[in-house]
Design a protein around this motif. Sequence first.
Motif, mmCIF file in Angstrom:
data_model
loop_
_atom_site.group_PDB
_atom_site.id
_atom_site.type_symbol
_atom_site.label_atom_id
_atom_site.label_comp_id
_atom_site.label_asym_id
_atom_site.label_seq_id
_atom_site.Cartn_x
_atom_site.Cartn_y
_atom_site.Cartn_z
ATOM 1 N N GLU A 1 42.774 35.247 56.303
ATOM 2 C CA GLU A 1 43.354 36.580 56.186
ATOM 3 C C GLU A 1 44.844 36.518 55.892
ATOM 4 O OE1 GLU A 1 41.349 35.647 58.808
ATOM 5 O OE2 GLU A 1 39.560 36.729 58.131
ATOM 6 N N LYS A 2 45.540 35.586 56.522
ATOM 7 C CA LYS A 2 46.976 35.442 56.263
ATOM 8 C C LYS A 2 47.222 34.990 54.826
ATOM 9 C CE LYS A 2 48.440 34.630 61.024
ATOM 10 N NZ LYS A 2 48.970 33.666 62.006
ATOM 11 N N LEU A 3 46.382 34.085 54.349
ATOM 12 C CA LEU A 3 46.504 33.645 52.949
ATOM 13 C C LEU A 3 46.236 34.815 52.006
ATOM 14 C CD1 LEU A 3 44.692 30.183 53.099
ATOM 15 C CD2 LEU A 3 47.149 30.627 53.140
ATOM 16 N N ASP A 4 45.190 35.604 52.311
ATOM 17 C CA ASP A 4 44.863 36.778 51.489
ATOM 18 C C ASP A 4 46.023 37.770 51.480
ATOM 19 O OD1 ASP A 4 42.335 35.722 50.991
ATOM 20 O OD2 ASP A 4 41.344 36.953 52.517
ATOM 21 N N GLN A 5 46.615 38.012 52.647
ATOM 22 C CA GLN A 5 47.741 38.938 52.780
ATOM 23 C C GLN A 5 48.916 38.459 51.934
ATOM 24 O OE1 GLN A 5 48.053 41.858 54.195
ATOM 25 N NE2 GLN A 5 50.257 42.096 54.059
ATOM 26 N N ALA A 6 49.198 37.169 51.996
ATOM 27 C CA ALA A 6 50.306 36.605 51.234
ATOM 28 C C ALA A 6 50.080 36.793 49.737
ATOM 29 C CB ALA A 6 50.472 35.120 51.558
ATOM 30 N N VAL A 7 48.888 36.490 49.284
ATOM 31 C CA VAL A 7 48.555 36.622 47.855
ATOM 32 C C VAL A 7 48.640 38.083 47.428
ATOM 33 C CG1 VAL A 7 46.665 36.398 46.190
ATOM 34 C CG2 VAL A 7 47.208 34.510 47.740
ATOM 35 N N GLU A 8 48.155 38.973 48.265
ATOM 36 C CA GLU A 8 48.206 40.411 47.955
ATOM 37 C C GLU A 8 49.651 40.893 47.810
ATOM 38 O OE1 GLU A 8 47.221 44.570 50.254
ATOM 39 O OE2 GLU A 8 45.827 42.902 50.568
ATOM 40 N N GLN A 9 50.516 40.471 48.719
ATOM 41 C CA GLN A 9 51.925 40.877 48.663
ATOM 42 C C GLN A 9 52.624 40.319 47.415
ATOM 43 O OE1 GLN A 9 53.350 43.192 50.632
ATOM 44 N NE2 GLN A 9 51.278 43.378 51.435
ATOM 45 N N LEU A 10 52.331 39.068 47.069
ATOM 46 C CA LEU A 10 52.914 38.479 45.856
ATOM 47 C C LEU A 10 52.424 39.204 44.612
ATOM 48 C CD1 LEU A 10 52.778 34.619 46.486
ATOM 49 C CD2 LEU A 10 54.765 36.126 46.620
ATOM 50 N N SER A 11 51.158 39.584 44.633
ATOM 51 C CA SER A 11 50.572 40.296 43.495
ATOM 52 C C SER A 11 51.252 41.656 43.306
ATOM 53 C CB SER A 11 49.066 40.470 43.710
ATOM 54 O OG SER A 11 48.495 41.115 42.611
ATOM 55 N N LYS A 12 51.489 42.360 44.404
ATOM 56 C CA LYS A 12 52.165 43.661 44.343
ATOM 57 C C LYS A 12 53.559 43.540 43.724
ATOM 58 C CE LYS A 12 49.931 46.048 48.203
ATOM 59 N NZ LYS A 12 50.112 46.546 49.571
ATOM 60 N N LYS A 13 54.232 42.420 43.994
ATOM 61 C CA LYS A 13 55.578 42.206 43.461
ATOM 62 C C LYS A 13 55.555 41.683 42.024
ATOM 63 C CE LYS A 13 59.081 42.432 46.292
ATOM 64 N NZ LYS A 13 60.384 42.718 46.158
ATOM 65 N N GLY A 14 54.366 41.322 41.545
ATOM 66 C CA GLY A 14 54.252 40.788 40.191
ATOM 67 C C GLY A 14 54.649 39.326 40.089
ATOM 68 N N TYR A 15 54.593 38.589 41.210
ATOM 69 C CA TYR A 15 54.997 37.186 41.231
ATOM 70 C C TYR A 15 53.872 36.218 40.940
ATOM 71 C CZ TYR A 15 59.417 38.602 43.491
ATOM 72 O OH TYR A 15 60.629 39.162 43.796
ATOM 73 N N LEU A 16 52.631 36.703 40.874
ATOM 74 C CA LEU A 16 51.525 35.786 40.617
ATOM 75 C C LEU A 16 51.293 35.637 39.130
ATOM 76 C CD1 LEU A 16 48.839 36.598 43.328
ATOM 77 C CD2 LEU A 16 50.506 34.751 43.274
ATOM 78 N N LEU A 17 51.003 34.425 38.725
ATOM 79 C CA LEU A 17 50.733 34.136 37.325
ATOM 80 C C LEU A 17 49.276 34.467 37.072
ATOM 81 C CD1 LEU A 17 52.231 32.880 34.920
ATOM 82 C CD2 LEU A 17 51.357 30.662 35.629
ATOM 83 N N SER A 18 49.041 35.320 36.097
ATOM 84 C CA SER A 18 47.648 35.693 35.819
ATOM 85 C C SER A 18 47.115 34.805 34.710
ATOM 86 C CB SER A 18 47.547 37.165 35.422
ATOM 87 O OG SER A 18 48.059 37.356 34.117
ATOM 88 N N ILE A 19 45.822 34.742 34.617
ATOM 89 C CA ILE A 19 45.146 33.902 33.628
ATOM 90 C C ILE A 19 45.501 34.342 32.210
ATOM 91 C CG2 ILE A 19 42.863 33.244 32.749
ATOM 92 C CD1 ILE A 19 41.890 33.481 35.668
ATOM 93 N N ASN A 20 45.819 35.617 32.022
ATOM 94 C CA ASN A 20 46.095 36.139 30.690
ATOM 95 C C ASN A 20 47.491 35.797 30.166
ATOM 96 O OD1 ASN A 20 43.578 37.342 30.821
ATOM 97 N ND2 ASN A 20 44.391 39.217 31.724
ATOM 98 N N GLU A 21 48.361 35.265 31.029
ATOM 99 C CA GLU A 21 49.748 35.005 30.610
ATOM 100 C C GLU A 21 49.872 33.684 29.914
ATOM 101 O OE1 GLU A 21 52.870 36.142 33.368
ATOM 102 O OE2 GLU A 21 51.386 37.258 34.468
#
Length: 178
Positions: A158-178
């Motif tokens: 859950e903590k890992l999921d929360q971290a990923v969710e927060q990074l995603s909201k900020k636009g910090y995660l690299l998506s497969i389409n980039e």
Amino acid sequence: MKKLLGDERRNYILELLRQEGKAITGTELAKRSNVSRQVIVNDMALLKAKNEPIIATSQGYLYLSSNADTTIFEREIASYHTTAQAEDELNILVDAGVTVKNVTIVHPVYGYLTASIMVSSRYDVQQFIQKIKETDSNFLMDLTEGAHLHVISADSEEKLDQAVEQLSKKGYLLSINE
């Protein structure tokens, strides 16, 4: 204090690292052992060669004790952001209750380059960022224009999921389409 020699010094260092439970700088270990910092660097290489779970972090040397009672979950995430956003990214991760173990980039010449970070609190992040600034160093991600990987760990998915969710909201995660 007398100068500690060879195995006696390395055993003393191991005991210090185990007892402290946090990173200790090479300079501090040298002072406590009454030897030079370079001797400590050599000792660490010898201890690692004997498979002692010691890592070098930006805060110093850390003994990774395995706590059999605690299950640790890990995940590798792909991030992309500016150098100015690095501290924010790390704070988001530690605020979610995760440890950022390392950073990896895929360099066009050298391949995978990984550096240990081992930050788990805002204080650790502050110390890491301060050391980057004080030494006028660059972030590894500067070599890849912001793209990098982190291995993050926590005591729950859950903590890992929360971290990923927060990074995603900020636009910090690299998506497969980039």
